[in-house]
Design a protein around this motif. Structure first.
Motif, PDB file in Angstrom:
ATOM      1  N   THR A  69      13.480  10.120  57.481  1.00  0.00           N
ATOM      2  CA  THR A  69      14.190   9.612  56.579  1.00  0.00           C
ATOM      3  C   THR A  69      13.254   9.667  55.401  1.00  0.00           C
ATOM      4  N   VAL A  70      13.403  10.021  54.106  1.00  0.00           N
ATOM      5  CA  VAL A  70      12.912  10.432  52.809  1.00  0.00           C
ATOM      6  C   VAL A  70      13.694  10.222  51.726  1.00  0.00           C
ATOM      7  N   LEU A  71      13.399   9.117  50.886  1.00  0.00           N
ATOM      8  CA  LEU A  71      13.893   8.675  50.240  1.00  0.00           C
ATOM      9  C   LEU A  71      13.774  10.179  48.824  1.00  0.00           C
ATOM     10  N   LYS A  72      15.371   9.902  48.168  1.00  0.00           N
ATOM     11  CA  LYS A  72      15.879  11.072  47.221  1.00  0.00           C
ATOM     12  C   LYS A  72      14.414  10.949  45.961  1.00  0.00           C
ATOM     13  N   GLU A  73      14.556   9.803  45.797  1.00  0.00           N
ATOM     14  CA  GLU A  73      14.366   9.560  44.433  1.00  0.00           C
ATOM     15  C   GLU A  73      12.469   9.634  44.381  1.00  0.00           C
ATOM     16  N   THR A  74      12.274   9.270  45.622  1.00  0.00           N
ATOM     17  CA  THR A  74      10.519   9.983  45.329  1.00  0.00           C
ATOM     18  C   THR A  74      10.289  10.649  45.900  1.00  0.00           C
ATOM     19  N   GLY A  75      10.837  10.659  47.060  1.00  0.00           N
ATOM     20  CA  GLY A  75      10.783  12.447  48.485  1.00  0.00           C
ATOM     21  C   GLY A  75       9.575  11.154  49.019  1.00  0.00           C
ATOM     22  N   GLU A  76       9.659  10.158  49.245  1.00  0.00           N
ATOM     23  CA  GLU A  76       8.641   9.860  50.034  1.00  0.00           C
ATOM     24  C   GLU A  76       9.579   9.551  51.565  1.00  0.00           C
ATOM     25  N   PHE A  77       8.617   9.172  52.948  1.00  0.00           N
ATOM     26  CA  PHE A  77       8.430   9.307  53.823  1.00  0.00           C
ATOM     27  C   PHE A  77       8.493   8.017  53.923  1.00  0.00           C
ATOM     28  N   ILE A  78      10.103   7.547  54.789  1.00  0.00           N
ATOM     29  CA  ILE A  78       9.769   5.953  55.332  1.00  0.00           C
ATOM     30  C   ILE A  78      10.009   5.762  56.094  1.00  0.00           C
ATOM     31  N   GLY A  79      10.491   6.594  57.457  1.00  0.00           N
ATOM     32  CA  GLY A  79      10.764   6.519  58.961  1.00  0.00           C
ATOM     33  C   GLY A  79      10.880   7.635  59.239  1.00  0.00           C
ATOM     34  N   TRP A  80      11.889   7.838  60.435  1.00  0.00           N
ATOM     35  CA  TRP A  80      12.622   8.131  61.483  1.00  0.00           C
ATOM     36  C   TRP A  80      14.013   7.669  61.669  1.00  0.00           C
ATOM     37  N   THR A  81      14.696   8.356  61.978  1.00  0.00           N
ATOM     38  CA  THR A  81      16.389   7.422  61.842  1.00  0.00           C
ATOM     39  C   THR A  81      16.776   9.152  62.681  1.00  0.00           C
ATOM     40  N   GLY A  82      18.229   8.326  64.138  1.00  0.00           N
ATOM     41  CA  GLY A  82      18.967   9.669  64.836  1.00  0.00           C
ATOM     42  C   GLY A  82      19.424   9.535  65.991  1.00  0.00           C
ATOM     43  N   ILE A  83      19.784  10.042  66.321  1.00  0.00           N
ATOM     44  CA  ILE A  83      20.435  10.840  67.506  1.00  0.00           C
ATOM     45  C   ILE A  83      19.290  11.308  68.761  1.00  0.00           C
TER      46      ILE A  83
END
Length: 187
Positions: free
Chosen positions: A74-88
């Motif tokens: 899970t990445v911030l669009k604005e900065t490209g920074e990885f902020i964690g993970w999400t999902g199924i």
């Protein structure tokens, strides 16, 4: 949103990009997973070496190949920074609260990105993808009973609290579920 096979899947929300985990994410994932605050409502076992994060990524990549889905960066669009993970994730490698072979929704974000609405934003995108594109009939989730923030997010997203249960260490968890029909009815 663009929908294709899991390894090429890219989901977008207003602020986030959700993409498959890559080995190049290991350092950022390690920063997330070594933080004791992140593990407060998990298993209290923060990672101590980056090799642990590399193994996690390899495990998730096997899930992509075997189950066509798994946790995503899970990445911030604005900065490209990885902020964690999400999902199924398709849980077929262990039993949780007496269940196996089920779809589970989950997430883990780095502490600086808590309480900013990112988990809620990602949750909406994943539920839409899971129910409308994967055609999942029922999604499960489980949270530490004392994790008020995660319990609130699941409730707000439409998950129904089913029961509390105790794991092997005696920790109390909450078991949640959301059916496709209920999700679609409330959209």
């Amino acid at each position: 949103m663009r929908f294709i096979k899991a390894m090429d899947l890219l989901l977008e929300t207003p602020r986030l990009l959700l993409r498959p985990l890559e080995l190049s994410d290991a350092e950022a994932l390690f920063e997330l997973n070594k933080n004791p605050n992140v593990h407060k409502y998990l298993w209290q076992k923060p990672e101590v070496i980056i090799d642990e994060s590399l193994k996690v990524i390899e495990y998730v990549q096997r899930q992509y190949a075997e189950n066509k889905i798994g946790r995503f960066a899970t990445v911030l669009k604005e900065t490209g920074e990885f902020i964690g993970w999400t999902g199924i994730k398709f849980v077929n490698d262990h039993v949780e609260n007496g269940n196996t072979n089920f779809y589970d929704y989950g997430y883990r974000l780095s502490e600086p990105f808590w309480n900013k609405g990112y988990a809620t934003e990602a949750t909406k995108a994943w539920l839409d993808y899971g129910f409308n594109h994967m055609k999942i009939e029922e999604m499960k989730a489980y949270t530490h009973a004392e994790n008020g923030a995660s319990n609130h997010i699941l409730n707000k997203a439409g998950f129904q609290f089913i029961e509390e249960y105790s794991n092997n260490e005696g920790i109390i968890w909450k078991w949640w579920q959301l059916f496709s029909l209920d999700y679609k009815r409330n959209q």
